[in-house]
Enzyme design. Sequence first.
Site: not given
Length: 104
Positions: A61-63
């Site tokens: 995951m990231c932003r």
Amino acid sequence: MKEITVQELQEMKERGEDFQLIDVREDFEYQMSNLEGENIPLGGILIEADKISKDKPVVIMCRSGKRSAVALHQLEAQGYTNLANLQGGILAWQQQIDPSIQVY
């Protein structure tokens, strides 16, 4: 590239499934808000690939889902076959699951 939704991730967490969550955002982003995954910024993902399981599902995951997609492709090129990208990243989590978390 396999993807999962934030609802699917929430269900995995609620069921207590055995999986690894990797957050590829920078440390300052992770410190602001996180989903209790392991923080390995994108720039170091290949250097620290030995920290990423090959034996159980891994959600990256990231932003917003863009950096995590890059990380997923880099890791798949190294032979990983157990990866999923979190669609929409922490922004989608904040919008759909937990509006109290801080995002930027």
